[in-house]
Scaffold this motif. Structure first.
Motif: not given
Length: 341
Positions: A51-54, A56-57, A62-63, A147-148
């Motif tokens: 899973v990339t940093q992009a 995750t960011d 969004a959160m 993400w899911i």
């Protein structure tokens, strides 16, 4: 001795999933480490997951945008309005161990039409249904559902490696997931200590699915119960997921793999903490068969908790947990399922 134990529990095992692609020797070492972590601890830090940093960011932005919305916008998604336990939970409205958790959150699952159980159908089908999304943030739906999908893939790969590590068929549980698995994502904010001084961000508990992959920020607060019976801090590692095994894997292996108690202590003062737990769960109607593996005969048996019986069909376990954790939703939509006091 105390200092030795402190050092021993200073960090969870660190597992590099990318070692599975680096040849037989690296994969054999990965399996040895994974076997030990799952059998002895039930928790580890996962790196090399792809899973990339992009990515995750994108989710974290969004959160944070969601929790920055005016309270009225968040309350428009109040989960009390959802018989499927989806949507926003205000700080203090969720409970663990009968006490309130000091956090607010957005609960998200697979985006599916509402399924209302018919006559004779299990009540757990209420858990399937649509999510609630903020109209002001169309990007949240995209980021959360992406993400899911992404973490479902990571979790499936990790489960395959874990089963292989203990000598079991890698795909033994694939049929209980399929395209009707029941993933669950929480976007969580811990706003700091509650006004009454209570430190329970989330009370001590075990998860009831297969695997949980947690993205936590650098504030900390997660604690895991280790072999000495005490709860130890889990120092955040940038880019790592904290992984823990759920009760289904403990049951499936007759206690050989551990589902471990964990909790979150509220950050001090007004310090905010954000976290994103992802729960890799099977179909609601899945019946979890015992896992065939070489160590089964020596397994110690499942930890028995009379207050928390485990059911053969996964959906009953999740429904039981939701009714306990969200009493306001339960009272409004599912009073007939509640046990009279």
């Amino acid at each position: 001795m105390a200092q030795h134990q402190q050092l021993q529990y200073a960090q969870l095992p660190i597992i590099d999933l990318s070692a599975a692609d680096r040849g037989p020797q690296a994969r054999a070492l990965l399996h040895a480490q994974l076997h030990s972590a799952a059998h002895d601890v039930g928790f580890f830090q996962l790196v090399g997951h792809g899973v990339t940093q992009a990515e995750t960011d994108d989710l974290v932005a969004a959160m944070r945008a969601f929790f920055a919305l005016p309270e009225a916008d968040r309350l428009a998604l109040d989960n009390v309005n959802s018989p499927h336990f989806r949507g926003y939970t205000r700080t203090g409205d969720e409970q663990t161990g009968g006490s309130r958790d000091w956090r607010d959150q957005l609960d998200i699952g697979a985006e599916r039409p509402a399924r209302i159980p018919g006559p004779g159908e299990p009540a757990y089908w209420w858990l399937e249904g649509p999510n609630q999304w903020p109209a002001a943030l169309p990007g949240l739906r995209r980021a959360a559902l992406a993400w899911i999908d992404r973490l479902s893939g990571v979790a499936q790969r990790l489960l395959h490696e874990l089963l292989t590590a203990i000598g079991a068929p890698a795909g033994f549980y694939d049929p209980v997931f399929g395209d009707r698995g029941h993933p669950h994502l929480k976007l969580v904010r811990y706003p700091g200590s509650s006004g009454d001084g209570a430190g329970q961000g989330v009370g001590a508990h075990k998860d009831y699915g297969f695997l949980t992959l947690l993205l936590q920020d650098q504030v900390g607060g997660l604690q895991v119960q280790r072999g000495d019976g005490l709860f130890h801090d889990v120092p955040p590692i940038p880019g790592a997921f904290v992984v823990n095994l759920g009760e289904l894997l403990e049951v499936a292996t007759n206690g050989y793999l551990l589902a471990t108690n964990h909790r979150v202590v509220s950050p001090p003062g007004a310090t905010e903490r954000f976290s994103v737990p992802f729960f890799y769960n099977p179909r609601l109607d899945a019946r979890i068969e015992p896992l065939p593996f070489p160590h089964a005969t020596g397994a110690p048996g499942v930890t028995d908790d009379p207050a928390n019986p485990l059911f053969a069909e996964y959906g009953f376990n999740e429904l039981k947990g939701k009714l306990r954790a969200h009493p306001l939703v339960a009272a409004r939509h599912h009073a007939e399922l509640l046990t009279p006091a």
